[in-house]
Scaffold this active site. Structure first.
Site, PDB file in Angstrom:
ATOM      1  CB  SER A 122      -0.930   0.010   1.197  1.00  0.00           C
ATOM      2  OG  SER A 122      -0.215   0.277   2.374  1.00  0.00           O
ATOM      3  CE  LYS A 158      -6.751  -0.844   5.085  1.00  0.00           C
ATOM      4  NZ  LYS A 158      -5.465  -1.484   5.302  1.00  0.00           N
TER       5      LYS A 158
END
Ligand SMILES: *Cc1c(COP(=O)(O)O)cnc(C)c1O
Length: 408
Positions: free
Chosen positions: A192, A251
């Site tokens: 990420s 998410k």
């Protein structure tokens, strides 16, 4: 011991190193995401202004999806606020079971198991496997998330680290152990902070060759990659060659919770032996219902994924055109490299205070020193005007900071 003095000294150390964390106090506005009200950080009654959020992990805006919200309202009225217990003692609700079936289907696995977060799912599963399988060695990608690192540490199993995304290094380490030695390889699909994607096929082949079990964190990929949002493994047609696929509901799915999927035996084993699963209250049923609605929507709808890709490409192209240095990658994450902790924080503060643009600075230890960055996550809901404002503000601050521009 003077406990308070000790705590103050440690906190002062963080301040001195410039890595004391300050949270932006926001109020997300359903219906107008990525806009949020900003508060002063101390809970004062009135907002200090409005901001456009450019660093959310609600990547597709599913946190305000009408179907998700309606499903959660209905479930809250129908089932009440909480689950009523741990999964073992009165807390297993029908909605949990339905969600686990949906998740197993999403990843083409026999079974799935819910946890209260993705962090807990990684920590608990890896620590339980590492501690239970006799003489197990866990081989971990150097870029792995804290939740995996801590779980592996807690397992007390032997731990080896392979160079980030380097399947040849992984092969070399695996081949030091005989075929009989139990081995688990833990890695992620989309990392990420750099937004890079693992060479999944090569890693899987190396693991198969060496008889290692594979544990794949798809937290930053579920909902967004693959024809049904099953992640990078779905996109690459490799789901059936990975033993355990882990993901989050917090998410791209826009709610909260974590899970693993795998064989019926594997899931039954974790269900039966994992402390972090057994001894904690189950997710509220309406949360499970919301996640279910989100997953089902993204299984059939490509609109959010396509719109996100278009927005990401546009932000990248605009920033490239004015020479703001980005880490190139094939994902939805746009890392703007600053390379200096103080400047990174300064730019972030001014974006927020002067321009109403919220991008949290990413500093050490989340990323290595000298690679401090602004991690931008465009969503389908960012408008052209939002992009114009972001690019204009970054250009101005870049010049003020006398930061170098990339040569186009
Ligand atoms: C955020 C994150 C997690 C934890 O998931 P949560 O549901 O937020 O607890 C796990 N792995 C990675 C790579 C993450 O970035």
């Amino acid at each position: 011991m003077d406990y308070e003095a000790f705590l103050a000294m440690k906190l002062d150390g963080l301040h001195a190193e410039g890595r004391y964390r300050v949270f932006a106090e926001l109020e997300r506005k359903a219906g107008s995401f990525p806009t949020a009200a900003r508060y002063d950080g101390h809970g004062s009654a009135d907002p200090t202004g409005q901001v456009t959020v450019w660093c959310s992990n609600d990547y597709l805006g599913m946190g305000q999806n009408a179907k998700v919200i309606a499903a959660m309202h209905q479930a809250l009225d129908a089932f009440g606020a909480g689950a009523g217990g741990t999964r073992n003692i009165s807390g297993t609700n029908h909605s949990h079971v339905l969600l686990e079936r949906e998740l197993a289907d999403l990843h083409g696995k026999e079974a799935a198991l819910l946890f209260t977060s993705g962090y807990v799912s990684n920590w608990t599963t890896l620590s339980t496997l590492g501690a239970s399988i006799p003489d197990c060695v866990i081989i971990s990608d150097a870029g792995n998330h804290a939740s995996m690192i801590e779980g592996i540490r807690h397992s007390k199993a032997e731990k080896r680290i392979f160079r980030h995304n380097d399947w040849a290094d992984l092969d070399r380490i695996l081949s030091e152990y005989g075929p009989e030695r139990p081995k688990i390889v833990a890695f992620e699909s989309v990392y990420s902070m750099d937004g890079d994607i693992t060479p999944l096929r090569q890693i899987v082949e190396v693991c198969e060759k060496n008889g290692a079990m594979t544990y794949l964190d798809e937290v930053h990929a579920v909902g967004m990659y693959g024809p049904r949002g099953g992640g990078i493994a779905e996109r690459e047609g490799l789901m059936d060659r990975i033993d355990i696929i882990e993901g989050t509901l917090g998410k791209a799915f826009g709610v909260v919770g974590g899970y693993i999927t795998g064989s019926a035996k594997l899931v039954d084993f974790i269900r039966s032996f994992a402390s972090g699963f057994i001894f904690t209250t189950a997710l509220p049923p309406h949360v499970a219902v919301g996640a279910l609605a989100s997953i089902r929507h993204l299984k059939w709808s490509n609109a959010e994924r396509l719109a996100q890709r278009e927005r990401v490409a546009k932000v990248r192209a605009r920033l490239n055109s004015i020479g703001i240095p980005l880490i190139p990658n094939d994902s939805h994450i746009v890392p703007v490299m600053v390379g200096d902790a103080a400047k990174c924080k300064w730019i972030s503060d001014l974006l927020l205070d002067r321009h109403g643009i919220y991008v949290q600075p990413i500093n050490y230890p989340t990323v290595p020193k000298k690679t401090e960055r602004l991690r931008i996550t465009p969503t389908p809901l960012h408008s052209d005007a939002d992009i114009d404002r972001l690019v204009g503000a970054l250009s101005e601050l870049w010049s003020q900071c006398a930061l170098a521009r990339a040569v186009a």
